[in-house]
Design an enzyme around this catalytic site. Sequence first.
Site, PDB file in Angstrom:
ATOM      1  N   GLN A   1       0.820  -1.206   0.000  1.00 60.99           N
ATOM      2  CA  GLN A   1       0.000   0.000   0.000  1.00 60.99           C
ATOM      3  C   GLN A   1       0.859   1.263   0.000  1.00 60.99           C
ATOM      4  O   GLN A   1       0.482   2.300   0.540  1.00 60.99           O
ATOM      5  CB  GLN A   1      -0.944   0.000   1.205  1.00 60.99           C
ATOM      6  CG  GLN A   1      -2.106  -0.960   1.079  1.00 60.99           C
ATOM      7  CD  GLN A   1      -3.040  -0.603  -0.071  1.00 60.99           C
ATOM      8  OE1 GLN A   1      -3.183   0.557  -0.433  1.00 60.99           O
ATOM      9  NE2 GLN A   1      -3.679  -1.607  -0.654  1.00 60.99           N
ATOM     10  N   SER A   2       2.007   1.195  -0.645  1.00 61.57           N
ATOM     11  CA  SER A   2       2.937   2.317  -0.668  1.00 61.57           C
ATOM     12  C   SER A   2       2.341   3.563  -1.320  1.00 61.57           C
ATOM     13  O   SER A   2       1.949   3.539  -2.496  1.00 61.57           O
ATOM     14  CB  SER A   2       4.210   1.918  -1.420  1.00 61.57           C
ATOM     15  OG  SER A   2       5.009   3.037  -1.687  1.00 61.57           O
TER      16      SER A   2
END
Length: 326
Positions: free
Chosen positions: A72-73
């Site tokens: 989920q960068s």
Amino acid sequence: MKMPKKIELANLPTRIDHLDRFSEELGVDIWIKRDDQTGSEISGNKVRKLEFAVKEAIDSGCDYLITCGGIQSNHARATAAVAARLGMGSRLVLRGTERQVAEGNLFLDKMLGATVRFITPEEYSSSRVEIMQEEADKLSVEGHKAYILPEGASNGIGSFGYINAFNEILEQEERMGIEFDAIVATVGSGGTFSGLLYGNEINGNRKDIIGFNIAGTAEGFREIVMGLLEEIGEMTGAGSKLEPGDIKIIDGYPGLGYALSRKEEIDFIRHFSMTEGIILDPVYTGKAMYGLYSEIKNGNLKNYKNILFIHTGGLFGWTEEARSLI
């Protein structure tokens, strides 16, 4: 001081708002800089770094951007968005598996056309740099030239984004007729914090730059920040006289670890949201603001009158796992 060139990507300057009810609750004036509003697809702090790094990539003749991060960068999503906007390709090396639901930032990565390579946590820890180079080599064979961005764009060139942000804050202080005695930011990869710290030093300012690490340890991040300050100092030609003891990072708030939430953290984020109408994220700003709140409540930051908190974005990071704790 020498500043490298940048491209204009973000909606700047971002506004600074006073947190009226939250300040009243804590008995100290808390302000928030809305770097979550730097854009939509590029929202958050990462685009400030990308303005400098991607300029270097373009000037080097690169037509692809490669970077890495968690599943989920925010940085990976912002990189994919910038690449698409500029007509470049993007490849992302993400810690996770293809079996994970394409929600939040991962969904947007795919919508933006990024090619994603999933690797294990062990591979990410030990060899992500080599894996990104493998992807760059593949692209080279295909006739492309790739620019590799480190995790969070946290290197010397990326950190200039927050040297620039510090200068922006000084201008806003003058217009608003206020002076912040502390600036608080999340420490997740070190670039944002290092840029603010260097901006404070190079301007001869006396603000305290306070970080809350949301993973790892304060000691580990001090080493990272010292390395970044050295790199920045070499690029500016002005050096840095800061020492590890000058780096104020408050440990104790990573909770269960990176991108893992406790119910007490989510409850606090909800309380803050209902108090100020501003949504924090569970990975970065929620933990950092919870840390600030707790430290003030415990009487550890009583010397500060005007505190500025940098909202670094992350709204897309509200996955089902985090939402289930509400």
